[in-house]
Structure formats: structure tokens, C-alpha cells
Design an enzyme around this catalytic site. Structure first.
Site, PDB file in Angstrom:
ATOM      1  N   ARG A 186       0.826  -1.208   0.000  1.00 16.88           N
ATOM      2  CA  ARG A 186       0.000   0.000   0.000  1.00 16.88           C
ATOM      3  C   ARG A 186       0.862   1.261   0.000  1.00 16.88           C
ATOM      4  O   ARG A 186       0.670   2.167  -0.809  1.00 16.88           O
ATOM      5  CB  ARG A 186      -0.903  -0.025   1.230  1.00 16.88           C
ATOM      6  CG  ARG A 186      -2.182   0.722   1.065  1.00 16.88           C
ATOM      7  CD  ARG A 186      -3.196  -0.057   0.248  1.00 16.88           C
ATOM      8  NE  ARG A 186      -3.669  -1.235   0.957  1.00 16.88           N
ATOM      9  CZ  ARG A 186      -4.533  -1.210   1.968  1.00 16.88           C
ATOM     10  NH1 ARG A 186      -5.013  -0.087   2.421  1.00 16.88           N
ATOM     11  NH2 ARG A 186      -4.925  -2.315   2.524  1.00 16.88           N
TER      12      ARG A 186
ATOM     13  N   HIS B 274       6.975   6.760  11.013  1.00 18.82           N
ATOM     14  CA  HIS B 274       6.359   6.654   9.694  1.00 18.82           C
ATOM     15  C   HIS B 274       5.777   8.023   9.351  1.00 18.82           C
ATOM     16  O   HIS B 274       4.565   8.211   9.327  1.00 18.82           O
ATOM     17  CB  HIS B 274       5.263   5.582   9.737  1.00 18.82           C
ATOM     18  CG  HIS B 274       4.759   5.171   8.384  1.00 18.82           C
ATOM     19  ND1 HIS B 274       5.332   5.591   7.207  1.00 18.82           N
ATOM     20  CD2 HIS B 274       3.724   4.372   8.038  1.00 18.82           C
ATOM     21  CE1 HIS B 274       4.665   5.061   6.190  1.00 18.82           C
ATOM     22  NE2 HIS B 274       3.684   4.323   6.671  1.00 18.82           N
TER      23      HIS B 274
END
Ligand SMILES: [Zn+2]
Lengths: 304, 155
Positions: A53, A131
Site C-alpha cells: 500500500r 512513519h
């Protein structure tokens, strides 16, 4: 942005964040204006662990800016398999690209890689660490739905290992946001995140029950509690079950509550919430494109 | 200070005396300084010596070598009360306290086994010094002051 790389949300100032979000809003409003923006530029995708993804999202974002991507491919078929260090890999690959995106299973991998390359490097996840591009799209989604100031947010689930949580919590300290952390005792925020939150003057309010705080929330950010964090199946079921929400849970919530989730979900958000106005997680996922376009646009446009 | 103290400090002719080391840390002090006797210097170590200030303390004496401030500052992480005496011809000519450095490299190994600094990469461990511990520059793991000695990477 002041820096050439995006490694950790803790490095981002409010101005940095707003620059990306404002650019993302410009892109959202008129994507066609950016279609040829980085024609001729190449983005290198270095994924040392599978994350289809995130990889697709960066790939799509670069192509929508008119650029191209080169992909190192799965680790099994690369030089890494033959024992090459990460430091060597990124020094080779930077010659192929104008910027790099790195996903790696070891914490600190992006910090180290950035010491070895001159092109901009984006951390797309380092183990249980950071992240930050996910954080930027989370912040964009929050800004669009609830606003980043005068915000009361609950972050629930696996707060110990959830890297999206660590990045988001640190980034939110730049705003007038009141943060509540809801998790089982064993999955509370780790020491270093707690330290940063305290150091930036944020109050860390922790709860084991969602009920305690649900009515006052503007945003509820749900994350997955993973089976492998628990010694046995029974313990996992017992604990994870307490952090699942459905439409009934939301009777106690504000009508304006925004529910977010970094996806993929398993059963922590019941599908009966999907059709309510609360559900914002698919919009959140889609925001990955304009936000990553904005990020790449800013990093690739810098004079270095 | 007692005469007894002066006597002990003055016993070497030229070199460095590291005094007021927390009891039990003398060997870690030597390890951090990279002193293992192989380069020929005479080294003497006192352990659990009675002390006015610390109750018990360790003391380390290195003959023939004057340690610089930057060399000894890393000791502040395991022996914050240490004092450094430079001795010339049996006289203490300089007496300094250890000062906390801003950062330390290659002294501590990161306790996070999944940290990139523990992988086979061409880098040294590097920690930023906080008020009550140190923090890995790579994975951001915090090692508290009382955990530093257990995570020394000096052998
Ligand atoms: Zn580390």
C-alpha cells in the site's frame, strides 16, 4: 522544509507541517496544475519489507507529478540477500534516482541511510520507529475534518509498537491539541515517546477504557492490536475485544466525532460504522496521494 | 580532606588519579578509557575504599598518562561524582570534575536489538546525553542513567 530528508515526525516544526498540508490542499484543489511538475525526475523505492500500500501510494504520487519511479523489487531478489549493507545499497541506488523512499524493518534505518546519501530521503517506516508520511496524511485528514488547534483527540489500540501513533503524537505537540491515549496496560506508549511528549510540554493522559473519554473527543484514532503481541490466543481475544468499536459504542460520542484508522483494519472498527458520518478512514487513505505529492514536490524542488 | 586521602592520590609519580568513582564502577572506568594494561602503563585500582562523600568509593590510578578532559567526560555517565587529578612529580597539579558531554559514540551499545546500530552496518553507536540518561541517535531508545553501566560496549 528546513531539512532535506523526512526521517521523523519529531523533526517537523509547525511551519514544516503546514507547508506540506497547504501544498496538499493546493494539489487537491487543482491536481492538473501539478501534472508535469516533476517530469524527468525519478523516485527510487527501496522497500526492505513488504508494504504494498505505501509503495503504491508513493509510486502513484510521483507519477501524478509527471515523474517516474524505479523499484528495488523484493529483498529476496536483490543484493541485500547476498549480504550487502544498507549503507552500501542506498549509496548505489541514490545514483539511479533524484530522491529515495525507504522502508526497513530496523529502527533507525532511515536515520542511518540519510547519513550516506545526498538526495532527499523519505522514511516510509523503520521497524517500530517512525512513519512520518503517514503522519502528514493523518494531520491533513484531521485538519480537514476537525481542525488541528483546539482539538481533543483519542488515540487507541497498540500504542507501544504502533509507529503511526508515535509519529502522530509527536507531531501533534506542535498544535493546540489535547491528547488522550487509550490502551491495555501492556501496550502503553514507550518510554522515548513519553519523554518527547513531556519534553514538549504536552500532557500525557492515559486511559485503559474508552468510555472515560469518548464523549469529549473530536477525533478517535484507532489502531490494530496485533495477535503476536500476546503470549496466547485467549489473552489476545480478551484484551483486543475491549478496544473494538461499533455503532453502539458511538451512542456516547459527539455527533461530530471523526473516526480514523491507518488501515488495514481487522475487526477493531465494525463495518456498521462505515456508512456513518463518523467514518473517515477511507478518506484518510485517499489523502495519502495529495499529501505524498506535496511532500515529494517540496523535497524535489529544494535547491540543495 | 584527610591526609590519608592526599597520600593515596599522591602515590603515583606522574599520571592521572580518578577519584570518587561510584563503588563497583572502577573496572568500567578502565574499560571506557580503553586502559587494559597492554600498553605498559602501571594501573592500580582501589575498590570499596572508605570515603567521606560516598561512603564507599572506587579509585583508579594510571601511571605515566595524563587523561584529557574529553577523554574523561564520558565517565560522567557512570561516575558523575568522579574527580580527575593530574599528578606530576607526586604533586596534584590539576584537579577537575567530569563534565557531562553532549553526545557519546561507541561507548554504549543500544539495548534495542532491532536498532540499526546493532546491525552489521559501517556505523558506530551514538547517543545524545540527556539530563538523566542517554538516547540512541538512531532508534531514539532511551537508556536511563542507572542502565548505562549494563549497556557499555567497550570490550
Ligand atoms: Zn538504537
Amino acid at each position: 522544509m528546513r531539512q532535506d530528508h523526512l526521517i521523523s515526525a519529531s523533526h517537523l516544526s509547525r511551519e514544516d507541517i503546514e507547508a506540506v498540508l497547504d501544498r496538499a490542499a493546493d494539489i487537491d484543489a487543482d491536481p492538473a496544475a501539478f501534472r508535469q511538475r516533476h517530469a524527468g525526475k525519478v523516485l527510487g523505492l527501496c522497500f526492505f519489507e513488504p508494504s504494498t500500500r505505501t509503495r503504491m501510494s508513493f509510486d502513484s504520487a510521483m507519477k501524478r507529478l509527471g515523474g517516474q519511479t524505479v523499484d528495488m523489487g523484493p529483498v529476496e531478489s536483490s543484493s541485500v540477500k547476498k549480504g550487502e549493507t544498507l549503507a552500501d545499497t542506498v549509496r548505489v541506488v541514490e545514483g539511479y534516482a533524484d530522491a529515495l523512499v525507504l522502508r526497513h524493518p530496523s529502527e533507525g534505518a532511515a536515520t542511518m541511510a540519510a547519513e550516506f546519501v545526498d538526495v532527499p530521503l523519505v522514511n516510509a517506516g523503520d521497524g517500530a520507529g517512525q512513519h512520518p508520511s503517514q503522519t502528514l496524511l493523518d494531520l491533513y485528514t484531521i485538519r480537514e475534518n476537525a481542525g488541528l488547534d483546539d482539538l481533543t483527540i483519542g488515540i487507541m489500540g497498540d500504542l507501544k509498537y504502533g509507529r503511526t501513533v508515535h509519529s502522530l503524537a509527536e507531531a501533534l505537540t506542535n498544535f493546540d491539541a489535547s491528547q488522550h491515549f487509550i490502551s491495555p496496560e501492556s501496550l502503553r506508549l514507550p518510554r522515548n515517546v513519553r519523554y518527547d511528549l513531556h519534553a514538549s510540554g504536552a500532557q500525557v493522559r492515559e486511559h485503559t477504557e474508552l468510555d472515560e473519554v469518548l464523549p469529549e473527543l473530536d477525533v478517535l484514532y484507532v489502531t490494530r492490536i496485533q495477535r503476536e503481541r500476546f503470549p496466547d490466543e485467549n489473552e489476545y481475544r480478551k484484551v483486543a475485544g475491549q478496544y473494538q468499536i461499533d455503532s453502539e459504542t458511538l451512542d456516547a460520542a459527539s455527533d461530530d466525532l471523526t473516526i480514523m484508522h491507518p488501515l488495514p483494519r481487522v475487526d477493531e472498527i465494525s463495518p456498521d460504522i462505515d456508512d456513518t458520518d463518523h467514518a473517515t478512514y477511507f478518506e484518510q487513505a485517499h489523502n495519502g496521494i495529495p499529501v505524498r505529492m506535496a511532500l515529494l514536490d517540496i523535497l524535489l524542488s529544494q535547491d540543495r | 580532606m584527610t591526609d590519608d586521602h592526599q597520600l593515596r592520590v599522591s602515590k603515583i609519580r606522574n599520571g592521572t588519579v580518578i577519584d570518587h568513582v561510584a563503588a563497583g564502577q572502577a573496572l568500567n572506568v578502565l574499560a571506557i578509557l580503553g586502559i587494559d594494561g597492554t600498553s605498559g602503563e602501571a594501573v592500580s585500582v582501589g575498590m570499596n575504599v572508605p570515603s567521606d562523600r560516598l561512603g564507599r568509593k572506587d579509585i583508579v590510578k594510571v601511571e605515566g598518562r595524563e587523561l584529557s578532559q574529553s577523554e574523561v567526560d564520558v565517565l560522567s555517565l557512570i561516575a558523575p561524582a568522579a574527580s580527575i587529578n593530574i599528578v606530576r612529580d607526586y604533586d596534584v597539579v590539576e584537579k577537575n570534575r567530569v563534565v557531562r558531554p553532549d553526545a557519546v559514540a561507541s561507548i554504549i551499545s543500544c539495548p534495542n536489538r532491532n536498532c540499526i546500530s546493532n546491525a552489521d552496518e559501517p556505523i558506530q553507536s551514538r547517543f545524545t546525553v540527556l539530563s538523566d540518561g542517554v538516547r540512541c541517535d538512531y532508534c531514539e531508545t532511551i537508556v536511563r542513567e542507572d542502565e548505562v553501566a549494563a549497556n557499555l560496549d567497550v570490550n
